[in-house]
Design a protein around this motif. Structure first.
Motif, mmCIF file in Angstrom:
data_model
loop_
_atom_site.group_PDB
_atom_site.id
_atom_site.type_symbol
_atom_site.label_atom_id
_atom_site.label_comp_id
_atom_site.label_asym_id
_atom_site.label_seq_id
_atom_site.Cartn_x
_atom_site.Cartn_y
_atom_site.Cartn_z
ATOM 1 N N GLN A 4 0.829 -1.197 0.000
ATOM 2 C CA GLN A 4 0.000 0.000 0.000
ATOM 3 C C GLN A 4 0.874 1.263 0.000
ATOM 4 O O GLN A 4 1.776 1.409 0.826
ATOM 5 N N LEU A 5 0.623 2.158 -0.956
ATOM 6 C CA LEU A 5 1.359 3.415 -1.016
ATOM 7 C C LEU A 5 0.909 4.346 0.107
ATOM 8 O O LEU A 5 -0.206 4.255 0.605
ATOM 9 N N ASP A 6 1.766 5.273 0.477
ATOM 10 C CA ASP A 6 1.413 6.232 1.517
ATOM 11 C C ASP A 6 0.558 7.363 0.933
ATOM 12 O O ASP A 6 0.453 7.541 -0.285
ATOM 13 N N TYR A 7 -0.042 8.114 1.831
ATOM 14 C CA TYR A 7 -0.989 9.168 1.446
ATOM 15 C C TYR A 7 -0.371 10.185 0.479
ATOM 16 O O TYR A 7 -0.990 10.554 -0.520
ATOM 17 N N HIS A 8 0.827 10.629 0.768
ATOM 18 C CA HIS A 8 1.448 11.680 -0.045
ATOM 19 C C HIS A 8 1.749 11.189 -1.463
ATOM 20 O O HIS A 8 1.604 11.950 -2.428
ATOM 21 N N THR A 9 2.143 9.922 -1.595
ATOM 22 C CA THR A 9 2.411 9.367 -2.923
ATOM 23 C C THR A 9 1.113 9.242 -3.720
ATOM 24 O O THR A 9 1.061 9.573 -4.913
ATOM 25 N N ILE A 10 0.067 8.778 -3.051
ATOM 26 C CA ILE A 10 -1.230 8.659 -3.728
ATOM 27 C C ILE A 10 -1.737 10.035 -4.151
ATOM 28 O O ILE A 10 -2.252 10.211 -5.263
ATOM 29 N N ARG A 11 -1.564 11.017 -3.298
ATOM 30 C CA ARG A 11 -1.991 12.380 -3.666
ATOM 31 C C ARG A 11 -1.216 12.863 -4.885
ATOM 32 O O ARG A 11 -1.791 13.491 -5.787
ATOM 33 N N GLU A 12 0.056 12.566 -4.968
ATOM 34 C CA GLU A 12 0.859 12.983 -6.122
ATOM 35 C C GLU A 12 0.390 12.264 -7.394
ATOM 36 O O GLU A 12 0.317 12.876 -8.471
ATOM 37 N N ILE A 13 0.062 10.989 -7.279
ATOM 38 C CA ILE A 13 -0.441 10.237 -8.436
ATOM 39 C C ILE A 13 -1.697 10.886 -9.002
ATOM 40 O O ILE A 13 -1.812 11.128 -10.214
#
Length: 214
Positions: A4-13
């Motif tokens: 599972q990716l972290d919140y900040h990485t998902i937001r960047e995606i």
């Protein structure tokens, strides 16, 4: 399954997805809530392009439950016979049209429970209609989203329900409305099943998929 990716990485995606396509649209052609419901029901185990080809002649003459009932099952079958499982789908569309006519005054309900009570309408179909017509942040997980969620680490899960829950839990609220379309389009055209186009992927550096193609 990726971690599972972290919140900040998902937001960047999703920031990148938004920058590339601010208002992603579903590819099923429709003119109202009823034709959208029918198109999504017909799209099970079929391509959107194949459904659109059939409904371009169907919807001009049957864009309400009443007109669909007037067309009849044989008439509907003739229009959709190029679509997989067309006989069962024709039966379901006629049944749901009758229910909408008799119990809902010809109006498609905007409740997931009510939609799922209709013949041939599962949770995924209900979520697509809720998202596309009423702009509800419902997440319809198909094979493209399931594949992308697990490969990338955005929404890993062993089942469709697990992936749907992961999307709701992990993707920032301001991206929830369009998340389903961004993921479906990315899975359909870039993160394809056999040879993903990793070289052309705008989130390649953030994705957890280990077997990236050049």
């Amino acid at each position: 399954m990726a971690r599972q990716l972290d919140y900040h990485t998902i937001r960047e995606i999703f920031t990148r997805f938004h920058a590339a396509e601010p208002e992603p649209k579903g590819e099923l052609e429709h003119v109202n809530a009823f034709t959208l419901l029918v198109a999504v029901a017909l799209s099970a185990q079929a391509t959107d392009a194949g459904v659109n080809k059939a409904t371009r002649r169907l919807f001009p003459i049957a864009d309400t439950p009443e007109k669909m009932l007037a067309l009849g099952e044989e008439g509907l079958t003739e229009h959709i016979k190029t679509i997989g499982l067309f006989r069962q789908k024709a039966k379901n569309v006629m049944k749901l049209s009758r229910i909408l006519h008799e119990e809902y005054g010809g109006v498609v309900p905007n409740s997931r429970a009510a939609l799922q009570s209709l013949p041939g309408v599962g949770r995924k179909t209900a979520n697509v209609v809720l998202n596309m017509w009423w702009h509800y942040p419902a997440q319809a997980v198909d094979t493209h989203i399931f594949r992308f969620g697990n490969r990338s680490g955005v929404a890993p899960g062993k089942t469709v329900d697990h992936v749907e829950r992961a999307i709701e839990d992990n993707i920032p609220a301001d991206f929830q409305l369009h998340a389903h379309h961004w993921m479906i389009l990315h899975g359909r055209y870039t993160c394809v099943a056999r040879k993903p186009k990793c070289g052309a992927c705008l989130i390649r550096d953030l994705c957890q998929f280990e077997d990236k193609t050049p």
